[in-house]
Design a protein around this motif. Structure first.
Motif, mmCIF file in Angstrom:
data_model
loop_
_atom_site.group_PDB
_atom_site.id
_atom_site.type_symbol
_atom_site.label_atom_id
_atom_site.label_comp_id
_atom_site.label_asym_id
_atom_site.label_seq_id
_atom_site.Cartn_x
_atom_site.Cartn_y
_atom_site.Cartn_z
ATOM 1 N N LEU A 1 -0.551 4.609 4.207
ATOM 2 C CA LEU A 1 0.678 5.196 4.737
ATOM 3 C C LEU A 1 0.764 6.693 4.455
ATOM 4 C CD1 LEU A 1 3.207 2.455 3.552
ATOM 5 C CD2 LEU A 1 2.547 2.909 5.918
ATOM 6 N N LEU A 2 -0.097 7.194 3.560
ATOM 7 C CA LEU A 2 0.022 8.572 3.094
ATOM 8 C C LEU A 2 -0.337 9.584 4.178
ATOM 9 C CD1 LEU A 2 0.702 10.169 0.507
ATOM 10 C CD2 LEU A 2 -1.749 10.241 0.040
ATOM 11 N N THR A 3 0.447 10.670 4.227
ATOM 12 C CA THR A 3 0.181 11.842 5.060
ATOM 13 C C THR A 3 0.187 13.070 4.151
ATOM 14 O OG1 THR A 3 2.457 12.542 5.546
ATOM 15 C CG2 THR A 3 1.575 10.695 6.841
ATOM 16 N N PRO A 4 -0.114 14.260 4.666
ATOM 17 C CA PRO A 4 -0.066 15.447 3.797
ATOM 18 C C PRO A 4 1.292 15.712 3.170
ATOM 19 C CG PRO A 4 -1.307 15.930 5.780
ATOM 20 C CD PRO A 4 -0.702 14.575 5.977
ATOM 21 N N LEU A 5 2.382 15.186 3.766
ATOM 22 C CA LEU A 5 3.720 15.449 3.230
ATOM 23 C C LEU A 5 4.357 14.226 2.588
ATOM 24 C CD1 LEU A 5 5.308 17.831 5.904
ATOM 25 C CD2 LEU A 5 4.040 18.377 3.837
#
Length: 642
Positions: free
Chosen positions: A534-538
């Motif tokens: 689920l992780l993104t840069p933000l």
């Protein structure tokens, strides 16, 4: 210090997309863009909060437009405005050679050939009082600088038009009193009295809201300047004499900000500390409180308690934190913490804020050794447990299996609380995974506090054992419903069990709290790969790509934005639980986990972290550009890892 040059400042698509904030410590602020363009109805140089009610704000001084008169007699306007017809006039942003954020305070520099003008501003901490300084840095000879004061007096969420009465402006001494509400003061004041019609706020148009308003030019301040000279203007709430000296206001604010950051590890750490300071304000009866986000939120207990450790413990602001916890404990009613008064009345309408409060108290006592606070609050914490066992508002209660269930028609009680009209988008009725992780963590916290101060534990140990056993039995998704390669102890969790439609397997980041909380039920175990994805840069997305309800862009009118709010939109605050879940297993290498957010500090809300971002790449920032729990969790993780 951060600096943008002419290529950013002079391009409205770039410079007007970056916002700055100078808070006053009461919930009011000065706020605008790097280019100087007002893009929100909330932008202004003096936005005043009612005492003790930070959500009740009024826009007062909207702009102070510089007009430079050269020795030749030519006039050059340094301001920039956009109008309802589409025109951008004047275009003073094209004359900006740089914008700087120095010690948390903005500074602009315009160049007109050999003539250079600088602007700096600051607020008096603890008061709605602005000081703004214009300095003639260089020139071949004397010049004249006028500053046109564009004023209004309206609710920060609204607009005011020339169809109604003009603001009442009474010239007084060195300036004027506006609407018997605030005062502006400076040299050479001349009253004007003229509507500026159709000022346009492009971000309000993007949000599907009324995007234009009319502003009243109350008058101008004028001074003839030699190189090195300044013109100082102040604006403050109330009508009494309060002249302090704008240069003195700026210098004192600079000294205060340097003191706050004297032990910062690096410039990013310093920026995060100043960002955190923006949210800590004077609340009811003088106790500290937390503004959830600028420019439109007030105080929300869920946000406050989620952000507590980062805002007060990571920064060492222990005394302020202690008083805040005591003040919030006084709002408990039937086992529930008051959530917000933004709507005009105090509401007890969350299932999780109270459980975050248990966590905050335990973290405070554990981090500071404040056993006196533990002893003082322990009876209230035990009453919270008793109220949840017998049942409280909105069907919130401990079920027979020891887990917390909740839900009632027309409400959304978890942090995923968006509604369109009266319809909740994610009601999550039943037993949400993060609520029960918080419940287990809270029960264990109370047991630890009771042991620490020699207090009774009562039924807490038995409740804790039952809840833990039920959690491990009920929440992991059975193998046939998940990937065959998933490890036995790394199975994704149901987002809600025992809901109206059964158990909900939607892949959301809420389950991270089971691994991240210090006394959570899955602490120290591997995090499922699907959850890590689920992780993104933000930060993590609020719903996995590929889920039927996924919405990748958080934009449009209020209904469209609220419908997307928790359906894939990225929430930076959840980078904290994500990091903690991995740190609990001594996984130190996060692959540069915070690098995306650290870069984001200078992309939108300059020096701060946004509320949300699009789920789809490139993850455009959305929501409030300055958000308390986003800043708090990044600061906490950064300092804990460091």
């Amino acid at each position: 210090m951060v600096m943008f040059g002419a290529q950013v400042c002079g391009d409205l698509s770039a410079g007007a997309a970056r916002e700055w904030l100078v808070p006053d410590g009461t919930g009011g602020y000065a706020m605008g863009t790097v280019s100087g363009l007002r893009t929100r109805r909330y932008h202004g140089l003096l936005v005043i909060a009612e005492p003790g009610r930070p959500a009740r704000r009024h826009l007062a001084l909207a702009a102070l437009d510089p007009v430079l008169t050269l020795p030749s007699g030519a006039e050059v306007e340094l301001a920039v405005h956009e109008w309802a017809g589409g025109a951008v006039s004047p275009g003073g942003h094209t004359l900006l050679e740089r914008f700087e954020l120095v010690d948390g305070l903005p500074r602009w520099r315009w160049r007109v050939g050999p003539v250079v003008i600088e602007r700096e501003l600051a607020m008096v901490h603890g008061q709605a009082h602005l000081g703004i300084v214009h300095r003639l840095v260089s020139a071949p000879g004397p010049v004249t600088l006028s500053l046109k004061a564009l004023v209004t007096w309206r609710d920060a969420h609204g607009e005011r038009s020339a169809a109604g009465p003009a603001p009442h402006v009474e010239a007084h001494g060195t300036g004027a009193v506006v609407e018997d509400a605030f005062r502006i003061s400076g040299p050479g004041f001349q009253k004007i009295g003229q509507w500026y019609r159709g000022a346009y706020a492009r971000l309000e148009a993007d949000r599907g809201l009324t995007a234009h308003e009319d502003l009243w030019c109350a008058g101008r301040f004028t001074a003839r300047l030699e190189p090195g000279d300044t013109i100082e203007v102040e604006a403050w709430a109330g009508t009494g004499e309060a002249h302090r000296g704008a240069r003195r206001i700026v210098e004192r604010a600079r000294i205060r900000n340097r003191a706050l950051t004297h032990d910062a590890a690096d410039p990013t750490d310093a920026a995060l500390v100043l960002a955190a300071d923006a949210f800590v304000v004077a609340g009811v009866a003088g106790a500290p409180d937390v503004v959830a986000g600028y420019p439109w939120f007030g105080t929300w207990s869920r946000d406050t308690m989620t952000a507590y450790e980062g805002l007060f413990l990571s920064t060492g602001w222990y005394d302020e934190g202690r008083e805040l916890l005591r003040a919030y404990a006084a709002t408990l009613d039937d086992g529930m913490l008051a959530n917000t008064a933004d709507t005009g009345q105090t509401e007890h309408n969350t299932v999780d804020a109270t459980l975050w409060f248990l966590h905050a108290v335990e973290r405070h006592v554990s981090g500071t050794g404040d056993d006196d606070l533990a002893a003082e609050l322990l009876p209230a914490l035990q009453e919270i447990v008793a109220a949840h066992v017998r049942g409280t508002r909105y069907g919130i209660r401990a079920d027979a299996d020891g887990l917390i269930t909740q839900g009632a028609p027309g409400v959304a009680l978890t942090w995923m609380d968006a509604r369109v009209g009266e319809i909740p988008i994610t009601p999550r009725a039943g037993k949400p995974v993060e609520v029960n992780a918080l419940w287990i963590n809270g029960l264990a916290a109370i047991a630890a506090l009771a042991e620490r101060v020699g207090g009774p534990t009562g039924a807490v140990p038995a409740l804790l054992a039952a809840a833990r056993a039920s959690f491990e039995r009920r929440f992991p998704i059975p193998a046939p419903l998940q990937s065959a390669t998933a490890l036995p102890d790394a199975r994704p969790m149901f987002d809600v069990v025992d809901g109206p439609g059964g158990d909900d397997p939607a892949l959301r980041p809420n389950q991270l709290l089971a691994w991240s909380l210090p006394r959570g039920p899955m602490r120290g175990r591997p995090v499922p790969e699907a959850v890590s994805a689920l992780l993104t840069p933000l930060g993590p997305r609020s719903l996995a790509v590929g889920e039927p309800a996924y919405v990748g862009v958080h934009a449009g009118d209020p209904a469209r934005r609220d419908a997307a709010y928790h359906q894939g939109t990225v929430w930076p605050w959840m980078i904290g639980p994500y990091a903690d879940a991995h740190l609990a297993r001594s996984v130190k290498n996060h692959g540069g986990l915070l690098q995306g957010i650290e870069a984001h500090l200078w992309e939108w809300g300059v020096g701060s972290v946004s509320e949300t971002a699009d789920g789809d790449a490139p993850h455009r920032a959305t929501g409030c550009p300055f958000q308390a729990w986003s800043v708090a969790e990044v600061l906490r993780v950064r300092r804990n890892v460091g």
